[in-house]
Design a protein around this motif. Sequence first.
Motif, mmCIF file in Angstrom:
data_model
loop_
_atom_site.group_PDB
_atom_site.id
_atom_site.type_symbol
_atom_site.label_atom_id
_atom_site.label_comp_id
_atom_site.label_asym_id
_atom_site.label_seq_id
_atom_site.Cartn_x
_atom_site.Cartn_y
_atom_site.Cartn_z
ATOM 1 N N GLN A 16 1.231 -8.036 -1.238
ATOM 2 C CA GLN A 16 1.179 -8.310 0.196
ATOM 3 C C GLN A 16 1.106 -9.803 0.479
ATOM 4 O OE1 GLN A 16 1.491 -5.933 2.828
ATOM 5 N NE2 GLN A 16 1.882 -7.908 3.833
ATOM 6 N N THR A 74 4.493 -11.129 -0.019
ATOM 7 C CA THR A 74 5.338 -10.662 1.077
ATOM 8 C C THR A 74 5.136 -11.496 2.333
ATOM 9 O OG1 THR A 74 5.426 -8.394 0.242
ATOM 10 C CG2 THR A 74 5.822 -8.692 2.600
ATOM 11 N N ASP A 75 3.886 -11.822 2.640
ATOM 12 C CA ASP A 75 3.605 -12.657 3.810
ATOM 13 C C ASP A 75 4.297 -14.014 3.687
ATOM 14 O OD1 ASP A 75 2.031 -10.621 4.789
ATOM 15 O OD2 ASP A 75 0.140 -11.509 4.113
ATOM 16 N N VAL A 103 8.089 -13.497 4.312
ATOM 17 C CA VAL A 103 8.364 -13.348 5.738
ATOM 18 C C VAL A 103 8.321 -14.712 6.421
ATOM 19 C CG1 VAL A 103 7.498 -12.395 7.909
ATOM 20 C CG2 VAL A 103 7.555 -10.961 5.858
ATOM 21 N N HIS A 123 14.474 -11.286 5.391
ATOM 22 C CA HIS A 123 14.567 -10.095 6.246
ATOM 23 C C HIS A 123 14.779 -8.808 5.464
ATOM 24 C CE1 HIS A 123 15.253 -13.148 9.426
ATOM 25 N NE2 HIS A 123 14.647 -12.251 10.177
ATOM 26 N N ILE A 183 13.509 -6.772 1.671
ATOM 27 C CA ILE A 183 12.734 -6.779 0.435
ATOM 28 C C ILE A 183 12.958 -5.472 -0.310
ATOM 29 C CG2 ILE A 183 10.430 -6.879 -0.589
ATOM 30 C CD1 ILE A 183 9.522 -8.466 1.883
ATOM 31 N N ASN A 213 11.326 -3.481 -2.904
ATOM 32 C CA ASN A 213 9.950 -3.500 -3.388
ATOM 33 C C ASN A 213 9.764 -2.579 -4.589
ATOM 34 O OD1 ASN A 213 7.139 -3.749 -3.559
ATOM 35 N ND2 ASN A 213 6.810 -2.128 -2.038
ATOM 36 N N LEU A 263 4.163 -2.135 1.792
ATOM 37 C CA LEU A 263 3.985 -3.453 2.390
ATOM 38 C C LEU A 263 3.935 -3.396 3.912
ATOM 39 C CD1 LEU A 263 6.620 -5.242 0.144
ATOM 40 C CD2 LEU A 263 4.136 -5.194 -0.204
ATOM 41 N N SER A 264 3.159 -4.300 4.460
ATOM 42 C CA SER A 264 3.093 -4.459 5.917
ATOM 43 C C SER A 264 3.975 -5.640 6.303
ATOM 44 C CB SER A 264 1.645 -4.716 6.344
ATOM 45 O OG SER A 264 1.565 -4.957 7.733
ATOM 46 N N VAL A 265 5.009 -5.359 7.108
ATOM 47 C CA VAL A 265 5.962 -6.396 7.502
ATOM 48 C C VAL A 265 6.284 -6.269 8.985
ATOM 49 C CG1 VAL A 265 7.019 -6.524 5.196
ATOM 50 C CG2 VAL A 265 7.927 -4.928 6.900
ATOM 51 N N VAL A 296 11.930 -6.947 9.583
ATOM 52 C CA VAL A 296 12.051 -7.048 8.127
ATOM 53 C C VAL A 296 12.183 -5.641 7.548
ATOM 54 C CG1 VAL A 296 10.938 -7.781 5.983
ATOM 55 C CG2 VAL A 296 10.716 -9.183 8.043
ATOM 56 N N VAL A 331 12.246 -3.027 4.361
ATOM 57 C CA VAL A 331 11.700 -2.863 3.009
ATOM 58 C C VAL A 331 12.250 -1.577 2.409
ATOM 59 C CG1 VAL A 331 9.632 -2.543 1.608
ATOM 60 C CG2 VAL A 331 9.583 -4.108 3.558
#
Length: 215
Positions: A159, A162-163, A166, A171, A173, A175, A181-183, A187, A189
């Motif tokens: 994460q 990932t941050d 971003v 745009h 990922i 994974n 993940l939190s996007v 974006v 995923v």
Amino acid sequence: MATRKIPRATAKRLPVYYRYLNVLLNANKRRVSSTELSEAVKVDSATIRRDFSYFGELGKRGYGYDVEKLLNFFKGILNQDKLTSVALVGVGSLGSALMNYNFHQSTNLRISAAFDPKPALANTVKSGIPVYPVGEMKKQLQEQQIDVVILTVPGEKSQTVTDELVEAGVHGILNFTPVRLSVPKDVQVQNIDLTNELQTLIYFIENNNTKDSQK
């Protein structure tokens, strides 16, 4: 072209169609029916026709689909008419294996940059791909205009990385970590959980065997 939103399941089948159309073109086949496509890619013909219908009239009744024209159409849809660079974050065992995979042989994709925190890998070239320290990740992604990243870092770091991706403007990922993940909404995923896929496969094997034994 139709302006309807394409279902995710349809979008995931498009590369399958594209790869087989390449096979047909290389075999000098000029046209193909949905039934022939169905037998080759193991997707029922009604689903193929429905998938194609999202893009308008791609074939002709009684004739089928023109292989070259259909291939060129999907080449544009999948951005295969231009080379797309992606980056890899995490040069461990899985990352190294992906760096050795020849994406360009079947697609217009290439891993053009990799990033890893290990000092021994910083500013080296592995499998023909430059490896940068993670401190240069944002700078390199922006300079090389890379919009898609393959993520193979340890789950506990996914994460945080990932941050940073971003923030760098990524745009998309792919994974490979077990973490969801939190996007932001803009974006995309795609989660590839190898353990989950294997467990699901084993479940279906066992489930089918159980059904067979009950017949």
